[in-house]
Design an enzyme around this catalytic site. Structure first.
Site, PDB file in Angstrom:
ATOM      1  CE  LYS A 218      -3.546   2.432   2.614  1.00 18.39           C
ATOM      2  NZ  LYS A 218      -4.567   2.361   3.648  1.00 18.39           N
ATOM      3  CD  GLU A 224       8.997  -6.216   7.185  1.00 14.88           C
ATOM      4  OE1 GLU A 224       8.720  -5.088   6.714  1.00 14.88           O
ATOM      5  OE2 GLU A 224       8.810  -6.530   8.379  1.00 14.88           O
ATOM      6  N   GLY A 275      -4.871  -2.281   4.460  1.00 17.31           N
ATOM      7  CA  GLY A 275      -4.127  -3.449   3.978  1.00 17.31           C
ATOM      8  C   GLY A 275      -4.812  -4.768   4.310  1.00 17.31           C
ATOM      9  NE  ARG A 276      -6.471  -4.060  10.465  1.00 14.23           N
ATOM     10  CZ  ARG A 276      -5.828  -2.898  10.576  1.00 14.23           C
ATOM     11  NH1 ARG A 276      -4.662  -2.739   9.977  1.00 14.23           N
ATOM     12  NH2 ARG A 276      -6.332  -1.906  11.280  1.00 14.23           N
ATOM     13  CD  GLU A 361      -1.806  -4.410  11.352  1.00 10.11           C
ATOM     14  OE1 GLU A 361      -0.613  -4.748  11.530  1.00 10.11           O
ATOM     15  OE2 GLU A 361      -2.284  -4.236  10.207  1.00 10.11           O
ATOM     16  CG  HIS A 392      -2.478 -35.384  16.457  1.00  9.93           C
ATOM     17  ND1 HIS A 392      -2.657 -36.620  17.054  1.00  9.93           N
ATOM     18  CD2 HIS A 392      -3.419 -35.294  15.486  1.00  9.93           C
ATOM     19  CE1 HIS A 392      -3.643 -37.263  16.443  1.00  9.93           C
ATOM     20  NE2 HIS A 392      -4.129 -36.479  15.480  1.00  9.93           N
ATOM     21  CE  LYS A 501       5.971  -0.793  10.103  1.00  9.89           C
ATOM     22  NZ  LYS A 501       4.952  -0.162   9.259  1.00  9.89           N
TER      23      LYS A 501
HETATM   24  O1  F6P Z   1       2.317  -4.279   9.908  1.00 10.37           O
HETATM   25  C1  F6P Z   1       1.961  -3.000   9.599  1.00 10.37           C
HETATM   26  C2  F6P Z   1       1.437  -2.849   8.215  1.00 10.37           C
HETATM   27  O2  F6P Z   1       1.348  -1.480   8.002  1.00 10.37           O
HETATM   28  C3  F6P Z   1       0.109  -3.545   7.964  1.00 10.37           C
HETATM   29  O3  F6P Z   1      -0.973  -2.830   8.420  1.00 10.37           O
HETATM   30  C4  F6P Z   1       0.138  -3.705   6.494  1.00 10.37           C
HETATM   31  O4  F6P Z   1      -0.815  -4.626   6.052  1.00 10.37           O
HETATM   32  C5  F6P Z   1       1.557  -4.147   6.284  1.00 10.37           C
HETATM   33  O5  F6P Z   1       2.302  -3.394   7.220  1.00 10.37           O
HETATM   34  C6  F6P Z   1       2.091  -3.940   4.896  1.00 10.37           C
HETATM   35  O6  F6P Z   1       2.039  -2.600   4.533  1.00 10.37           O
HETATM   36  P1  F6P Z   1       2.181  -2.163   3.032  1.00 10.37           P
HETATM   37  O7  F6P Z   1       1.043  -2.733   2.261  1.00 10.37           O
HETATM   38  O8  F6P Z   1       2.181  -0.668   3.042  1.00 10.37           O
HETATM   39  O9  F6P Z   1       3.485  -2.711   2.521  1.00 10.37           O
END
Ligand code: F6P
Length: 534
Positions: A218, A224, A275-276, A361, A392, A501
């Site tokens: 987003k 990452e 995002g979620r 979240e 299990h 972060k």
């Molecule tokens: O973990 C925090 C967060 O901002 C989530 O809310 C989001 O889904 C995820 O990181 C990924 O964010 P982005 O889509 O901006 O890479």
């Protein structure tokens, strides 16, 4: 009722009555006895079962009685949950801390094909075209691009790079549709973790000229995803790949950054799409590549069926509302700190992880919409594992441990594997666990005693078609929204993830040889240890 003036659940007149009822009748989880409740009420299953087609929910094996259900429904009324829902659907800026509307429902109604008259959006979903102006055209573009990828014999592998909400929904849906025999096309892979082991273990299995990378973020600023995308691009170029624009596509609300990265095709979306909650948008490109445009549209249609139920069913028969009320009952009245999700389908093995982000979240908050501290506990821990594997692992604790944990069994009536000896056994195991948790058993030795009276819900899907899956995921989204609404929470921000972060940047500099001085003693010692002898 104006949604901004809504009362928080714990500040309504119903709350003390609910708490008092809980104390008198059910307070200590052991006092209310499910076995007795079934013996006294022949209608208990009907009374506590709800249908939201295609889903059926049996809530009868929960520690709840009719007066509690009545009080809970009154609570939803007193909190103005319906007004809050309608504000979301009208595109009001209910995400107050970010001054954004909440648009995931609009995305699944912004279908690019004309909906039949009986499928038109309910009156409550207003202004789709003004809330998400580009959604219809973007979805059309995305679906036609997905079809072109499916038809492209030159692409054998597609790698979806994203994390959190930009990973979990698409990953879950692709896994589910694949297991249900509803997916085809190129091989799909998901890479989320910053841990290079994940990407490094995939790359040697790929051929650069035959691979498409979808970078989903987003913000297009997530550490990452940017690290993985850059490493994938470096690998692609090192393998002799030349056409980055053809082999990297991006999905983002930050199109400038996506283009600067070098992605050829970029699909955008609005800031109001969390995002979620985003798999219904171009974030679901991998889903459309796996299931085709028809499969993606069926997923959206299933979600729309659940939206319609959420909007139209009375609160007392409204499945997302009643599940959220039950969650609140367990968390705030009975004081239970976690809930377990046990999907009995290999295709739903990522459901607990998906729900962990969705629920924790969204509702793992300490203040309300107005910034005032909450007076009652918020999101419980959501955890679980696919059945029958979980039996299990942790079911011992569910049956005989010191904590009472409500379990949610998710069952799929029809299998798609063609192995005749498996499915009835699987379903029998799920139902047996639910039954055993409730019935318990007198033991001839203390360690063989099962207390029973342990609560569970059964959610039943007819199949794992895109339509059923869409309905299930929309159910979870609405339930999460209602629970946050009852608590007076803004379920659509996530400030709690920011602090770590910021620290990571400083610590990375130290790990690379920078000063240890600014770090606390514990972190500095660990960094020194990781750096090894100077
Ligand atoms: O973990 C925090 C967060 O901002 C989530 O809310 C989001 O889904 C995820 O990181 C990924 O964010 P982005 O889509 O901006 O890479």
């Amino acid at each position: 009722m104006d949604w901004r003036e809504r009362a928080r659940g714990d500040q309504t007149a119903v709350w003390p009555r609910l708490a008092a009822h809980g104390r008198q009748r059910l307070g200590a989880a052991g006092r209310f006895d499910l076995r007795q409740a079934f013996a006294e009420d022949a209608q208990r299953v009907e009374r506590f079962s709800l249908e939201a087609p295609p889903l059926l929910a049996d809530l009868s094996k929960n520690l709840i009685d009719a007066p509690a259900q009545q009080l809970l429904t009154e609570l939803a009324q007193a909190c103005g949950v319906a007004a809050h829902r309608d504000a979301m659907l009208a595109g009001e800026r209910i995400n107050t801390s970010e001054a954004r509307p909440v648009t995931h429902v609009h995305w699944r109604w912004a279908s690019n094909r004309a909906l039949a008259p009986e499928e038109q959006a309910p009156e409550a979903i207003k202004n789709i075209a003004s809330v998400v102006p580009d959604a219809s055209a973007t979805l059309a573009d995305m679906l036609s691009y997905a079809e072109s990828v499916r038809a492209d014999r030159g692409i054998t592998d597609v790698v979806h790079i994203g994390i959190g909400g930009s990973d979990l929904g698409p990953r879950l849906v692709v896994q589910a549709l694949r297991a249900a025999g509803q997916a085809s096309g190129p091989s799909l892979h998901f890479v989320a973790n910053m841990d290079g082991h994940e990407l490094a273990s995939l790359l040697p299995r790929l051929t650069a000229s035959r691979t498409l990378f979808i970078v989903v973020s987003k913000t297009f600023g997530t550490a990452e995803t940017l690290r993985n995308a850059r490493s994938a691009r470096d690998w692609f170029l090192a393998q002799g790949g030349s056409d980055v624009a053809r082999h990297f596509v991006a999905v983002s609300a930050n199109l400038a950054a996506a283009r600067a990265f070098g992605a050829g095709r970029c699909f955008g979306f609005d800031d109001g799409l969390g995002g979620r909650f985003s798999l219904w948008s171009p974030v679901g490109l991998a889903i459309a590549i796996a299931a085709g445009s028809a499969g993606f549209e069926a997923l959206q249609a299933g979600a729309r069926a659940m939206d319609r139920h959420f909007i139209q069913a009375p609160l007392a028969r409204n499945l997302p509302v009643q599940l959220a009320l039950l969650d609140l009952w367990y968390r705030n009245v009975l004081g239970l700190a976690s809930r377990c999700v046990a999907p009995y389908h290999h295709g739903l093995r990522s459901l607990p992880a998906y729900l962990q982000q969705l629920e924790m979240e969204s509702n793992g908050k300490g203040v309300d919409l107005h910034g005032r501290p909450l007076a009652v506990a918020s999101a419980p821990v959501t955890w679980g594992q696919a059945g029958s594997n979980g039996q299990h692992a942790f079911f011992q604790m569910l049956h005989q441990g010191s904590d009472v944990v409500p379990v949610e069994f998710v069952l799929v009536a029809r299998d798609a594997h063609g192995l005749p000896e498996h499915h009835a056994k699987l379903l029998a195991n799920a139902l047996a666990q639910s039954r055993a948790l409730m019935l318990g058993q007198e033991g001839d030795a203390p360690e063989r005693h099962f207390p029973g009276n342990r609560p569970s819900t059964v959610l039943l899907l007819p199949d794992l078609s895109p339509h059923s899956l869409g309905a299930l995921l929309a159910l979870y989204e609405h339930r999460c929204f209602v629970l946050g609404s009852l608590w007076g929470i803004n379920s659509f921000d996530q400030w709690g993830v920011e602090l770590g972060k910021r620290h990571a940047g400083q610590i990375e500099a130290a790990l690379r040889g920078g000063a240890l001085g600014p770090l606390d003693a514990s972190t500095a010692a660990l960094v020194a240890h990781l750096r090894g002898p100077a």
